[in-house]
Design a protein around this motif. Structure first.
Motif, PDB file in Angstrom:
ATOM      1  N   GLY A  59      26.339  37.357  65.831  1.00 26.33           N
ATOM      2  CA  GLY A  59      27.153  38.297  66.594  1.00 26.33           C
ATOM      3  C   GLY A  59      26.755  39.730  66.316  1.00 26.33           C
ATOM      4  O   GLY A  59      25.941  40.012  65.430  1.00 26.33           O
ATOM      5  N   ASN A 112      21.410  40.629  59.131  1.00 23.77           N
ATOM      6  CA  ASN A 112      20.464  41.448  59.906  1.00 23.77           C
ATOM      7  C   ASN A 112      20.729  42.938  59.754  1.00 23.77           C
ATOM      8  O   ASN A 112      19.823  43.741  59.813  1.00 23.77           O
ATOM      9  CB  ASN A 112      20.596  41.105  61.393  1.00 23.77           C
ATOM     10  CG  ASN A 112      19.632  40.006  61.810  1.00 23.77           C
ATOM     11  OD1 ASN A 112      18.959  39.431  60.963  1.00 23.77           O
ATOM     12  ND2 ASN A 112      19.572  39.734  63.101  1.00 23.77           N
ATOM     13  N   GLU A 131      17.836  36.591  59.068  1.00 20.07           N
ATOM     14  CA  GLU A 131      16.882  36.195  60.096  1.00 20.07           C
ATOM     15  C   GLU A 131      15.834  37.283  60.339  1.00 20.07           C
ATOM     16  O   GLU A 131      14.680  37.007  60.603  1.00 20.07           O
ATOM     17  CB  GLU A 131      17.648  35.912  61.394  1.00 20.07           C
ATOM     18  CG  GLU A 131      16.810  35.189  62.412  1.00 20.07           C
ATOM     19  CD  GLU A 131      17.616  34.766  63.625  1.00 20.07           C
ATOM     20  OE1 GLU A 131      18.838  35.020  63.640  1.00 20.07           O
ATOM     21  OE2 GLU A 131      17.022  34.196  64.545  1.00 20.07           O
ATOM     22  N   LYS A 132      16.249  38.537  60.181  1.00 18.63           N
ATOM     23  CA  LYS A 132      15.399  39.650  60.555  1.00 18.63           C
ATOM     24  C   LYS A 132      14.529  40.151  59.407  1.00 18.63           C
ATOM     25  O   LYS A 132      13.457  40.703  59.630  1.00 18.63           O
ATOM     26  CB  LYS A 132      16.322  40.780  61.007  1.00 18.63           C
ATOM     27  CG  LYS A 132      15.668  41.870  61.788  1.00 18.63           C
ATOM     28  CD  LYS A 132      16.768  42.814  62.227  1.00 18.63           C
ATOM     29  CE  LYS A 132      16.342  43.775  63.272  1.00 18.63           C
ATOM     30  NZ  LYS A 132      17.531  44.237  64.026  1.00 18.63           N
TER      31      LYS A 132
END
Ligand SMILES: *[C@@H]1O[C@H](CO)[C@@H](O)[C@H](O)[C@H]1NC(C)=O
Length: 783
Positions: free
Chosen positions: A471, A425, A382-383
């Motif tokens: 998480g 991430n 995602e990052k």
């Protein structure tokens, strides 16, 4: 996906068959023919020029360029190629076509010549049935094999330590090391004509006079056999990344997926296609044709899907984006050829031969230059995202900033694929190629090895890895499938302690983590399986089977492969190449969200509403992991209602037992014991100076030596340990033989009444202390 082919009107090697082709760059190809000419094809200018006319007695058969990059370093050596010919010689030739050296190599024709991956050795195969190894400069090193029939084709293994060659209808894999084991098997019902071996996934291709092509693993196990064609298979070649391969026959060119099924069939006017070669970036294919033509082809109509977007590569430099919700279409144009692309987490990443494009919306891409033109893999988190090219691994932010570039000894970036690299991430995981039991772990932000730098080592070779995506980084887990097809889960950040690697599945053939919750799906023994809460194995492994969703896989055809799991939708590719979708209920993801934000009331409400035992089992595990005992008790009770009463009865009563512990520390310790974390439980008690309790849990577990050790060390309850030990031995009618116990029992008298009183005192001391602490904390909180 299909091939777009180009063929000139008139052949350039007039009236003579073309025997071999080889790329120098992705835009320049050399072709050799029986007309003794070597031609150079420039794809940018569409010009064809004569490089050299060979001597009349040289009839070329095979051509192979010296490798360009070796373990990420550019070769300094001038560009040369090996050319084999019918007169038993091979020739080392320069780019301008000058023959630098000719070597007498075989009796009869030299049918194949191949450099190894690092350019330190050349292998030739002859009509005389011999296989010889030569130095870079063409000095004979050894004769590796000698047989009674011609060797038509050879290929190097991924590590250049084995070769594969044809022997009539058989295939043989022979290690260079003389003592190592040779593998040999019957591969076709006719003479095998061509082989190829891909270094990324170690798979083998063969094609023969029986008009079939086959895919094998490197142990000689058949993975796919084509149906019979009309003519012999005269050529085949893996694309460098191993995702597809091309097959050539009479007036036939095929594009296939690595599992063997055919994407596309072309029927060009080529005669037999005798040799096929992919450019190093995998975007171009060329074929040497029996009728004097050279055929060119490139792959188009590749698709990428994410949520409501479908992207198609329509031309070499053009993509079409379709939003399936409103049928809106955007067209993306690129300056150069598209080599790789990836679509996930709201971003499209496209690598062309010179640049990288990052799209968040479709009109303003961010563009930056690439050092090397051959991106072989793009992975997204995602990052940020990961690019792999021949020289290394690079993590970039979606703003185009280089974040890190992990390195490790013996790194060969060119052979990394999506099964052996994973990105989240915070973490990059790479299955080590030199020892396949080992998984190297790196911090994504710094590129440095994680923790103490010690990699993760499994007991068996690992074939696929995947990091979970949600998480905190401290709880990052990795799922791995090993050679036995068992699925395991473990933590990647384990603070110096030996990590627990827990088995959560078997006969697993494909897997993917969800993008928004740590839910895993996979194909387990031909059943589609979802692990709603895989981490439960660390808290209460008895719960694990109750947290699974299993769906009969008979609706899928043979060997489905999971492509991704986004939101509630799982995309699978079936054995015949078609895509199918499966959906997972949204409740488990919601439950993960409630648990993460400690919304236990909402979690309970959801479980009551959904009336699904697997959700209750997840909640029981989540609540235990978060030390949320009231919720855990209710969840355990809920699964107890329909399951076998005995075990469930123990579960809830054990929770009551935990809740009734005199202090928080003791409760915590018993919860840790419950999840099998004995050392942690003991450490928790010792830290709180609850020495007797620490001794007692060891007694309860029959860890006699440890119990005695603690008692002696802290000079307390030695008699308690001795008393319980005596009772234990009596019960089993045995005599003490342990030296230490014999030694201590001499000076100590065991008085049960005294011991009981002492234990009572310890417990009331603990209760008082806990009470005074809670008073103190309520006072401070009121202040
Ligand atoms: C991953 O990074 C993205 C972007 O920075 C962030 O929105 C997301 O919450 C992160 N996910 C996790 C699990 O840390």
């Amino acid at each position: 996906m299909r091939l777009k082919t180009t063929l000139l009107k008139e052949p350039k090697h007039i009236l003579f068959m073309v025997s071999c082709v080889g790329w120098t760059t992705a835009d320049e190809l050399y072709s050799c023919s029986e007309d003794h000419q070597i031609l150079k094809w420039n794809l940018l200018t569409s010009e064809t020029s004569l490089v050299v006319k060979l001597q009349e007695d040289i009839y070329p058969i095979d051509l192979h360029w010296f490798p360009k990059t070796v373990s990420g370093k550019k070769q300094t050596q001038a560009e040369i190629f090996v050319l084999t010919s019918t007169d038993g010689k091979f020739h080392l030739a320069s780019k301008i076509g000058r023959i630098e050296k000719s070597v007498e190599a075989h009796k009869g024709a030299v049918l194949a010549g191949r450099w190894n991956y690092d350019g330190t050795a050349l292998i030739t195969a002859g009509e005389d049935g011999q296989i010889k190894i030569w130095s870079k400069s063409g000095m004979l090193r050894s004769t590796l094999a000698s047989q009674g029939s011609p060797v038509y084709s050879v290929a190097w293994g991924p590590d250049s330590d084995r070769i594969l060659y044809t022997s009539g209808r058989q295939l043989i894999i022979k290690p260079l090391q003389p003592s190592a084991k040779v593998i040999q098997w019957k591969a076709h019902d006719g003479v095998v004509l061509k082989v190829d071996w891909n270094s990324v996934h170690d798979l083998i291709l063969s094609g023969g006079e029986d008009c079939k092509y086959k895919v094998w693993d490197s142990f000689g196990r058949l993975l796919h056999s084509s149906s019979s064609h009309d003519y012999p298979i005269t050529s085949l070649s893996w694309a460098p990344d191993g995702e597809v391969f091309a097959v050539g026959s009479f007036n036939t060119l095929r594009l296939c997926d690595k599992t063997g099924w055919s994407y596309a069939l072309e029927k060009p006017n080529t005669g037999s296609v005798f040799s096929l070669a992919w450019s190093a970036d995998g975007t171009q294919l060329a074929g040497a044709c029996g009728n004097g033509h050279v055929i060119f082809a490139h792959v188009v109509e590749q698709h990428w899907e994410w949520k409501n977007f479908v992207i198609t590569l329509t031309k070499r430099r053009t993509m079409q984006v379709r939003n399936v919700l409103n049928d809106a279409v955007d067209v993306l144009e690129f300056r150069d050829r598209v080599i790789k692309a990836s679509l996930a987490y709201g971003h499209l990443v496209v690598a062309t031969s010179l640049q990288c494009y990052v799209y968040k919306n479709w009109n303003t891409p961010l563009i930056f230059d690439l050092k090397e033109g051959t991106v072989s893999l793009i992975l997204q988190a995602e990052k940020h995202f990961l690019l792999v090219d021949g020289a290394g691994l690079y993590i970039f932010s979606y703003e185009g900033r280089l974040i890190s570039s992990p390195k490790f000894p013996g790194m060969r970036a060119d052979i990394l694929n999506a099964q052996c690299v994973s990105l989240s991430n915070d973490t990059i995981a790479i299955r080590d190629k030199s020892d396949e039991k080992v998984i190297l772990l790196f911090d994504a932000l710094t590129g440095k090895a994680l923790g103490d730098g010690k990699p993760l080592t499994h007991k068996l070779e690992v074939v696929e890895i995947a990091l979970d995506q949600c998480g905190p980084s401290t709880e990052r887990k990795i799922a791995l499938i090993d050679k036995n097809r068992d699925l395991y889960l473990t933590s990647v950040r384990h603070l110096g302690r030996e990590p627990k690697i827990c088995k959560i599945g078997s006969m697993v053939h494909s897997m993917a983590w969800n993008d928004a919750a740590n839910i895993l799906c996979g194909i387990q023994d031909n059943q589609f399986t979802v692990w709603y809460y895989p981490s439960v194995v660390f808290t209460d492994k008895e719960l694990l089977p109750k947290t699974l969703y299993i769906k009969d896989g008979s609706e899928f055809s043979r060997a489905p492969h999971i492509l991704n799991y986004v939101g509630t939708k799982v995309t699978l590719r079936q054995g015949d190449g078609s895509l199918v979708y499966s959906s997972v209920l949204p409740y488990p993801a919601l439950l993960h969200e409630y648990s993460t934000s400690a919304r236990w009331e909402d979690a309970l409400r959801l479980c009551r509403f959904a009336k699904d035992q697997s959700l209750w089992a997840c909640l029981a595990g989540m609540a235990m992991a978060n030390r949320e005992l009231t919720t855990a008790e209710m969840a355990y009770a809920a699964i107890g209602e329909t399951n076998t009463p005995t075990t469930e009865f123990i579960d809830t009563s054990y929770i009551n037992f935990i809740k009734e512990q005199p202090s928080k520390e003791s409760s915590l310790a018993h919860m840790l014991m419950f999840s099998g974390q004995v050392q942690e439980a003991e450490a928790t008690l010792l830290q709180a100076a609850l020495i007797y309790q620490a001794i007692q849990i060891n007694i309860d577990l029959f860890n006699w030596e440890r119990a005695l050790e603690l008692a002696v060390k802290h000079k307390t309850h030695v008699d308690t340990v001795l008393a319980y030990r005596e009772k234990f031995l009596q019960k089993f009618g045995r005599k003490e033989t342990n030296k230490r116990f014999l030694q201590y029992s001499e000076g100590v008298e065991v008085d049960w009444e005294k011991i009981q009183a002492k234990i009572e005192m310890e417990l009331s001391k603990e209760r008082e202390k806990a009470a005074s602490l809670s008073v103190r904390s309520s006072v401070t909180s009121r202040r």
